[in-house]
Design an enzyme around this catalytic site. Structure first.
Site, PDB file in Angstrom:
ATOM      1  N   ARG A  26      -8.410  -3.460  -6.705  1.00 25.73           N
ATOM      2  CA  ARG A  26      -8.793  -2.811  -7.953  1.00 25.73           C
ATOM      3  C   ARG A  26      -7.799  -1.705  -8.250  1.00 25.73           C
ATOM      4  O   ARG A  26      -7.363  -0.988  -7.364  1.00 25.73           O
ATOM      5  CB  ARG A  26     -10.166  -2.166  -7.762  1.00 25.73           C
ATOM      6  N   HIS A  67      -7.797   2.133   5.409  1.00 25.53           N
ATOM      7  CA  HIS A  67      -9.181   2.393   5.794  1.00 25.53           C
ATOM      8  C   HIS A  67      -9.850   1.047   6.040  1.00 25.53           C
ATOM      9  O   HIS A  67      -9.263   0.002   5.830  1.00 25.53           O
ATOM     10  CB  HIS A  67      -9.872   3.202   4.694  1.00 25.53           C
ATOM     11  N   THR A 109       0.827  -1.195   0.000  1.00 18.10           N
ATOM     12  CA  THR A 109       0.000   0.000   0.000  1.00 18.10           C
ATOM     13  C   THR A 109       0.861   1.243   0.000  1.00 18.10           C
ATOM     14  O   THR A 109       1.989   1.231   0.485  1.00 18.10           O
ATOM     15  CB  THR A 109      -0.960   0.031   1.208  1.00 18.10           C
ATOM     16  N   ARG A 110       0.319   2.320  -0.554  1.00 19.00           N
ATOM     17  CA  ARG A 110       0.971   3.619  -0.432  1.00 19.00           C
ATOM     18  C   ARG A 110      -0.023   4.600   0.189  1.00 19.00           C
ATOM     19  O   ARG A 110       0.138   5.803   0.125  1.00 19.00           O
ATOM     20  CB  ARG A 110       1.438   4.123  -1.800  1.00 19.00           C
ATOM     21  N   HIS A 133      -9.727  -1.686   3.394  1.00 20.21           N
ATOM     22  CA  HIS A 133      -8.468  -2.449   3.273  1.00 20.21           C
ATOM     23  C   HIS A 133      -8.318  -3.443   4.417  1.00 20.21           C
ATOM     24  O   HIS A 133      -7.821  -4.547   4.238  1.00 20.21           O
ATOM     25  CB  HIS A 133      -7.263  -1.499   3.263  1.00 20.21           C
TER      26      HIS A 133
END
Ligand SMILES: [Zn+2]
Length: 396
Positions: free
Chosen positions: A292, A203, A198-199, A206
Site C-alpha cells: 500500500r 517489521h 524498501t527504504r 513486511h
C-alpha cells in the site's frame, strides 16, 4: 553495448552495459580531462551508476527531450515502452553556456571524472508540469517536488559511459549489478524470483508479505534502496544491520538474496512503484511486491494508487508480475499477522504503529512490541540510532 544474461528478458530486450573497461577506459579517461565539466548532484550520481550497470535498461543515458516529454505526459518512452519517471540531468543556465549539442562532456563528482556524455540535446522543461504529472502535486512540501524546483532550469540529454565508480560505494558486498544478480539467481536454479523494495526497517508485517510471496516463487530478492532518502528515514547502515539480523534468524538462507539498490528516493508514489518494478525486472526478478502507498510520502497519494497505476499497461509490456498486498498487521484475536483482506476483527485487536510512533519509540530506546517487530530487529535499530545520535552530539 549489452550483456548476454540468464533469466527474464530485460526491459526493452537487452541488458545495457555502459561501464568502460581496460585500455579503452584509460584512454577515454585521459581525454575526459580536457572536456568541459558538468558537476553532478547526489541524485545524478546514483542515476549515472544505475544507467551504467543496466538497472535502467533500455536507457543508455540521461533522457533527451522526446523521451522526457512522453514519460512525463504518457508514462512511456518515445518508442512506446512503459517508463514512468524522468531520468534527467539538470544543469543551470550558466553551465549550459559552456556546453553545446554534439559535444562530449565529462560528468564529475567533486573533481573526479565519473563518466563522459555525448550531449545530444540541451533543452528547457516545465517544472510545474513535471510536478503535477509525476508527483501529482505542485506543493513544495513534497520532497520530490522540492528537489525538482531546486534543480537547474535546463536538461542535458545524451548517452553516457562510466569511466570511474562514484566515490561512495557503500555496502560493497551487497552492491550486486543486474548482471551479477541474474547469475546468482541462475546458479541457485531460481526461475521465479520476487523482488522487494524498501527504504524502511522490516517489521513483521513486511516479513509476512515477503514470506507469503515466497510461497509461490523460488527465491526472494530483498533489495533495499540505499541512495538518498529523507532526513527522517532510518539511515541505510542501521537498516542494513537490521536486515542481516532478521535474515539470519528468520529466513531460509538458500531462499533469499540481499542486495542494495543504490537509487535515490524520488517519492513519486504510484509512478515510482512501476519504475521500481521495471528496475527489478532488469535485476532478474519475475515478480515484484507492491504494498500500500508504495514510495509514497505524506498524504499525496491514495492508498491503492500504486496498485491501480499498473492497469495503464498490458502485462506483456511490463514483463514483470506485480504482486499487490494490502495493509498487514498483527491481530491479537487471529493470533498472527493478517490483513484487512483476511481478518474479520475490530481494529482495537490490531497492533498498528505509525512510522512516527516507531521512530519516537526507537529514539527513546524502547523496544517495539514483539507482535510488531522481531526483538532482534528492535535491538539493532535502537543501538544503531543511539550510536548515530552519540556521533552527532560529538560533532556539534
Ligand atoms: Zn483478526
Amino acid at each position: 553495448m549489452s550483456i548476454d544474461t540468464p533469466g527474464i528478458t530485460p526491459h526493452g530486450g537487452v541488458l545495457v552495459d555502459r561501464v568502460m573497461r581496460g585500455t579503452v577506459r584509460d584512454a577515454v579517461r585521459e581525454r575526459a580531462a580536457h572536456m568541459p565539466r558538468v558537476v553532478l548532484g547526489p541524485m545524478a550520481v546514483s542515476d549515472l551508476e544505475l544507467l551504467a550497470v543496466g538497472a535502467f535498461s533500455p536507457l543508455t543515458g540521461f533522457m533527451t527531450r522526446a523521451d522526457y516529454e512522453r514519460v512525463v505526459r504518457e508514462m512511456r518512452l518515445s518508442n512506446g515502452l512503459p517508463w514512468t519517471v524522468p531520468v534527467t540531468l539538470p544543469i543551470s543556465r550558466e553551465v549550459a553556456e559552456t556546453v553545446h549539442e554534439g559535444q562530449e562532456v565529462a560528468l564529475v563528482e567533486g573533481d573526479r571524472v565519473l563518466a563522459i556524455m555525448q550531449v545530444t540535446e540541451v533543452y528547457p522543461y516545465d517544472k510545474q508540469l513535471e510536478a503535477r504529472e509525476v508527483y501529482r502535486t505542485t506543493e513544495e512540501a513534497h520532497p520530490g517536488v522540492a528537489r525538482l524546483y531546486r534543480q537547474g532550469d535546463l536538461l542535458l540529454g545524451g548517452e553516457v559511459w562510466l569511466v570511474d565508480w562514484p566515490a561512495k560505494q557503500e555496502f560493497p558486498e551487497f552492491r550486486h549489478t543486474p548482471a551479477q544478480t541474474r547469475r546468482m539467481f541462475a546458479r541457485r536454479g531460481w526461475r521465479r524470483i520476487v523482488g522487494f523494495q524498501t527504504r524502511n526497517p522490516i517489521h513483521r508485517a513486511h516479513e509476512y508479505i515477503q514470506k507469503t510471496a515466497l510461497e509461490i516463487v523460488d527465491g526472494l530478492f530483498l533489495h533495499p534502496l540505499v541512495g538518498e532518502t529523507k532526513a527522517d528515514d532510518i539511515p541505510a547502515d542501521v537498516r542494513m544491520a537490521s536486515y542481516q539480523e532478521l535474515l539470519r534468524d528468520y529466513y531460509p538462507a538458500d531462499r533469499v538474496i540481499l542486495g542494495v539498490f543504490p537509487a535515490a528516493m524520488r517519492y513519486a508514489g504510484p509512478r515510482e512503484a512501476v519504475f521500481h518494478a521495471l528496475c527489478r525486472k532488469n535485476y532478474g526478478c519475475t515478480h515484484f511486491i507492491v504494498g500500500r502507498d508504495h514510495a509514497g510520502v505524506g498524504k499525496y497519494y491514495g492508498t491503492y494508487d500504486a496498485h491501480t497505476i499498473f492497469e495503464n499497461f498490458k502485462p506483456e509490456e511490463l514483463g514483470i508480475t506485480p504482486l499487490f498486498f494490502d495493509h498487514t498487521f498483527y491481530c491479537r484475536k487471529c493470533g498472527g499477522i493478517v490483513s484487512s483482506k483476511t481478518c474479520p476483527h475490530d481494529p482495537s485487536d490490531h497492533v498498528v504503529l505509525s512510522g512516527t510512533q516507531v521512530r519516537q519509540m526507537l529514539e527513546r530506546g524502547e523496544p517495539l512490541p514483539p507482535e510488531f517487530t522481531r526483538p532482534e530487529v528492535s535491538r539493532v535499530l535502537i543501538e544503531g540510532l543511539q550510536a548515530k545520535r552519540a556521533n552527532q552530539d560529538e560533532e556539534e
